[in-house]
Design a protein around this motif. Structure first.
Motif, PDB file in Angstrom:
ATOM      1  N   VAL A  18       0.910  -1.225  -0.061  1.00 22.09           N
ATOM      2  CA  VAL A  18       0.214   0.045   0.118  1.00 22.09           C
ATOM      3  C   VAL A  18       0.950   1.404  -0.030  1.00 22.09           C
ATOM      4  CG1 VAL A  18      -1.881  -1.231   1.167  1.00 22.09           C
ATOM      5  CG2 VAL A  18      -0.307   0.101   2.472  1.00 22.09           C
ATOM      6  N   GLN A  19       0.254   2.475  -0.319  1.00 24.47           N
ATOM      7  CA  GLN A  19       0.707   3.744  -0.435  1.00 24.47           C
ATOM      8  C   GLN A  19       1.570   4.058   0.795  1.00 24.47           C
ATOM      9  OE1 GLN A  19      -1.905   6.806  -1.588  1.00 24.47           O
ATOM     10  NE2 GLN A  19       0.092   7.867  -2.712  1.00 24.47           N
ATOM     11  N   GLY A  20       2.728   4.524   0.567  1.00 25.71           N
ATOM     12  CA  GLY A  20       3.546   4.872   1.677  1.00 25.71           C
ATOM     13  C   GLY A  20       4.439   3.974   2.370  1.00 25.71           C
ATOM     14  N   ASP A  21       4.264   2.863   1.818  1.00 18.62           N
ATOM     15  CA  ASP A  21       4.957   1.363   2.310  1.00 18.62           C
ATOM     16  C   ASP A  21       6.008   0.891   1.296  1.00 18.62           C
ATOM     17  OD1 ASP A  21       5.878  -0.642   3.797  1.00 18.62           O
ATOM     18  OD2 ASP A  21       3.886  -0.600   4.907  1.00 18.62           O
ATOM     19  N   LEU A  22       7.240   0.628   1.765  1.00 17.47           N
ATOM     20  CA  LEU A  22       7.974   0.128   0.492  1.00 17.47           C
ATOM     21  C   LEU A  22       8.536  -1.170   0.970  1.00 17.47           C
ATOM     22  CD1 LEU A  22      10.441   3.430   0.366  1.00 17.47           C
ATOM     23  CD2 LEU A  22       8.532   2.553  -0.959  1.00 17.47           C
ATOM     24  N   HIS A  23       8.099  -1.800   2.017  1.00 17.68           N
ATOM     25  CA  HIS A  23       8.385  -3.316   2.399  1.00 17.68           C
ATOM     26  C   HIS A  23       7.678  -4.199   1.251  1.00 17.68           C
ATOM     27  CE1 HIS A  23       8.557  -1.102   6.239  1.00 17.68           C
ATOM     28  NE2 HIS A  23       9.847  -2.097   6.489  1.00 17.68           N
ATOM     29  N   ASP A  24       8.679  -4.936   0.754  1.00 16.76           N
ATOM     30  CA  ASP A  24       8.191  -5.845  -0.217  1.00 16.76           C
ATOM     31  C   ASP A  24       8.496  -7.235  -0.481  1.00 16.76           C
ATOM     32  OD1 ASP A  24      10.810  -5.808  -1.393  1.00 16.76           O
ATOM     33  OD2 ASP A  24      10.416  -5.128  -3.263  1.00 16.76           O
ATOM     34  N   ILE A  25       9.293  -7.626   0.604  1.00 10.64           N
ATOM     35  CA  ILE A  25       9.599  -9.221   0.830  1.00 10.64           C
ATOM     36  C   ILE A  25       8.692  -9.964   0.837  1.00 10.64           C
ATOM     37  CG2 ILE A  25      11.268 -10.707   2.107  1.00 10.64           C
ATOM     38  CD1 ILE A  25      13.069  -8.116   2.572  1.00 10.64           C
ATOM     39  N   LEU A  50       1.799  -5.269  -8.434  1.00 12.17           N
ATOM     40  CA  LEU A  50       1.724  -3.834  -8.628  1.00 12.17           C
ATOM     41  C   LEU A  50       2.930  -3.158  -8.318  1.00 12.17           C
ATOM     42  CD1 LEU A  50      -1.496  -4.571  -8.216  1.00 12.17           C
ATOM     43  CD2 LEU A  50      -1.603  -2.427  -8.712  1.00 12.17           C
ATOM     44  N   GLY A  51       3.742  -3.745  -7.345  1.00 15.38           N
ATOM     45  CA  GLY A  51       4.786  -3.365  -6.823  1.00 15.38           C
ATOM     46  C   GLY A  51       4.826  -2.789  -5.399  1.00 15.38           C
ATOM     47  N   VAL A  52       5.358  -1.617  -4.987  1.00 14.88           N
ATOM     48  CA  VAL A  52       5.113  -0.978  -3.631  1.00 14.88           C
ATOM     49  C   VAL A  52       4.583   0.710  -3.592  1.00 14.88           C
ATOM     50  CG1 VAL A  52       6.967  -2.117  -2.620  1.00 14.88           C
ATOM     51  CG2 VAL A  52       7.752  -0.001  -3.717  1.00 14.88           C
ATOM     52  N   ASP A  53       4.276   0.975  -2.497  1.00 16.27           N
ATOM     53  CA  ASP A  53       3.729   2.272  -2.565  1.00 16.27           C
ATOM     54  C   ASP A  53       2.688   2.653  -3.740  1.00 16.27           C
ATOM     55  OD1 ASP A  53       3.905   5.086  -1.914  1.00 16.27           O
ATOM     56  OD2 ASP A  53       5.722   5.586  -3.043  1.00 16.27           O
ATOM     57  N   ILE A  54       1.617   1.661  -3.665  1.00 17.81           N
ATOM     58  CA  ILE A  54       0.472   1.779  -4.584  1.00 17.81           C
ATOM     59  C   ILE A  54      -0.575   2.489  -3.930  1.00 17.81           C
ATOM     60  CG2 ILE A  54      -0.784   0.352  -5.959  1.00 17.81           C
ATOM     61  CD1 ILE A  54       2.215   0.332  -6.604  1.00 17.81           C
ATOM     62  N   PRO A  55      -1.163   3.581  -4.682  1.00 14.89           N
ATOM     63  CA  PRO A  55      -2.345   4.151  -4.243  1.00 14.89           C
ATOM     64  C   PRO A  55      -3.558   3.480  -4.518  1.00 14.89           C
ATOM     65  CG  PRO A  55      -1.372   5.620  -6.008  1.00 14.89           C
ATOM     66  CD  PRO A  55      -0.202   4.264  -5.479  1.00 14.89           C
ATOM     67  N   LEU A  69      -3.360  -7.069  -0.578  1.00 12.92           N
ATOM     68  CA  LEU A  69      -2.797  -5.825   0.001  1.00 12.92           C
ATOM     69  C   LEU A  69      -1.997  -6.186   0.991  1.00 12.92           C
ATOM     70  CD1 LEU A  69      -6.067  -3.609   0.483  1.00 12.92           C
ATOM     71  CD2 LEU A  69      -4.714  -4.097  -1.652  1.00 12.92           C
ATOM     72  N   SER A  70      -0.555  -5.388   1.168  1.00 14.71           N
ATOM     73  CA  SER A  70       0.472  -5.863   2.091  1.00 14.71           C
ATOM     74  C   SER A  70       0.768  -4.636   2.654  1.00 14.71           C
ATOM     75  CB  SER A  70       1.541  -6.516   1.209  1.00 14.71           C
ATOM     76  OG  SER A  70       2.471  -6.785   2.223  1.00 14.71           O
ATOM     77  N   ALA A  71       0.937  -4.522   3.930  1.00 14.35           N
ATOM     78  CA  ALA A  71       1.352  -3.368   4.843  1.00 14.35           C
ATOM     79  C   ALA A  71       2.043  -3.808   5.837  1.00 14.35           C
ATOM     80  CB  ALA A  71       0.245  -2.570   5.179  1.00 14.35           C
ATOM     81  N   LEU A  72       3.494  -3.286   6.140  1.00 12.35           N
ATOM     82  CA  LEU A  72       4.058  -3.541   7.192  1.00 12.35           C
ATOM     83  C   LEU A  72       4.509  -2.441   8.199  1.00 12.35           C
ATOM     84  CD1 LEU A  72       6.341  -6.197   7.570  1.00 12.35           C
ATOM     85  CD2 LEU A  72       5.009  -6.105   5.541  1.00 12.35           C
ATOM     86  N   LEU A  73       3.738  -1.411   7.979  1.00 10.35           N
ATOM     87  CA  LEU A  73       3.920  -0.172   9.107  1.00 10.35           C
ATOM     88  C   LEU A  73       2.495  -0.090   9.755  1.00 10.35           C
ATOM     89  CD1 LEU A  73       6.008   2.173   6.650  1.00 10.35           C
ATOM     90  CD2 LEU A  73       6.810   0.756   8.939  1.00 10.35           C
ATOM     91  N   THR A  74       2.409   0.352  10.894  1.00  4.28           N
ATOM     92  CA  THR A  74       1.304   0.630  11.572  1.00  4.28           C
ATOM     93  C   THR A  74       0.795   1.753  10.943  1.00  4.28           C
ATOM     94  OG1 THR A  74       2.664   1.616  13.338  1.00  4.28           O
ATOM     95  CG2 THR A  74       1.430  -0.539  13.741  1.00  4.28           C
ATOM     96  N   THR A  75       1.609   2.747  10.465  1.00  2.00           N
ATOM     97  CA  THR A  75       1.114   4.001   9.856  1.00  2.00           C
ATOM     98  C   THR A  75       0.673   3.970   8.292  1.00  2.00           C
ATOM     99  OG1 THR A  75       3.646   4.458   9.148  1.00  2.00           O
ATOM    100  CG2 THR A  75       2.908   5.561  11.035  1.00  2.00           C
ATOM    101  N   THR A  76       0.988   2.629   7.968  1.00  3.99           N
ATOM    102  CA  THR A  76       0.268   2.608   6.449  1.00  3.99           C
ATOM    103  C   THR A  76      -0.817   1.737   6.400  1.00  3.99           C
ATOM    104  OG1 THR A  76       1.958   0.831   5.855  1.00  3.99           O
ATOM    105  CG2 THR A  76       2.437   3.113   5.284  1.00  3.99           C
TER     106      THR A  76
END
Ligand code: B12
Length: 212
Positions: free
Chosen positions: A96-103, A122-127, A145-152
């Motif tokens: 998801v947007q704002g998140d660069l974790h892709d492993i 789609l890759g990372v940081d996707i709006p 949808l993948s997110a690794l940050l509590t902020t994203t």
């Protein structure tokens, strides 16, 4: 097996040449891709996670570890695809947007391919708009949808709401994942499913696609 420990250690010290070579050796010895993942790559990445949290490793080192992880993943990827069934449909996946974790996302994508799906990554940081565009273009029935940050993480709800608001994408099933997520959180944002790891992500996809 000592080789698994060697593989985990190569990830931890970020040695992408060693991780590739050890993965190749294990494959040549007939070890399955899932065993390599579960016994070598994941334990290695877990140590990296712990060290990062404890400030014993910093971002550049984590990135180098991630590169070593990807080098080994490239070796086992064809194996995962080989064992798979054919033509179960297309699934889109992105961080998801704002998140660069892709492993984790990449692992889930690989396992889905191995499970017989065509994966649109789609890759990372996707709006939200990008998910919607891809879903419409490829007639996607399930999106991950993948997110690794509590902020994203909250961004996932925005995407789900945007999908529901568009008649063309309202029927798309959404599965969510990433280390900070829980089943409760997934339920609270209206996701159709949550899986804690890449193996259960395939079972979840099968369920959402109506294959089981
Ligand atoms: C590697 C890593 C990085 C790398 C990412 C490299 C890359 N190419 O991905 C780099 C160095 C870039 C990075 C940066 C940052 N990171 Co970071 N990172 C990590 C780390 C160490 C490992 C994550 C990982 O790859 N795990 C291994 C994979 C296999 O596991 P996974 O992602 O959970 O995926 C599995 C499941 O969750 C699930 N899954 C995942 N996605 C999906 C999707 C679906 C649909 C499904 C069904 C399942 C599923 O299946 C996967 C496979 O089993 C974690 C620590 C941790 N323990 O998680 C911190 C961590 C996530 N990062 C953190 C932070 C804070 C950051 C930064 C903000 C640091 C900074 N100060 O700049 C930045 C943010 C950058 C950004 N905008 O995204 C925090 C997040 C804390 C929080 N509460 O939000 C963590 C938890 C570390 C910590 N404890 O402090 N990071």
């Amino acid at each position: 097996m000592a080789k698994y420990q060697d593989l985990a250690n190569s990830i931890i010290r970020g040695d992408n040449i060693a991780s590739k070579e050890i993965a190749e050796k294990l494959v040549a010895d007939g070890v399955s891709a899932t065993e390599i993942l579960n016994n070598g790559l994941m334990p290695g990445m877990n140590v990296v996670g712990k060290k990062f949290k404890a400030n014993e490793m910093y971002i550049p080192e984590v990135l180098i570890a991630a590169r070593a992880m990807h080098a080994a993943m490239d070796i086992i990827k064809p194996l995962l695809s080989e064992t798979g069934e054919e033509g179960k449909g297309s699934i889109a996946i992105g961080t998801v947007q704002g998140d660069l974790h892709d492993i984790g996302k990449n692992l889930v994508g690989m396992m889905l391919e191995g499970g017989g799906y065509d994966v649109v990554d789609l890759g990372v940081d996707i709006p939200a708009e990008k998910y919607i565009e891809t879903i419409k273009k490829n007639k996607i029935k399930v999106v991950g949808l993948s997110a690794l940050l509590t902020t994203t993480m909250p961004g996932m709800k925005d995407i789900i709401d945007a999908l529901k608001a568009d008649p063309e994408t309202a029927g798309t099933k959404v599965m969510v994942g990433g280390a900070p997520l829980t089943q409760e959180y997934a339920d609270s944002i209206g996701a159709d499913g949550y899986a804690p790891d890449s193996a259960s992500a395939v079972d979840l996809a099968d369920k959402l696609m109506g294959h089981i």
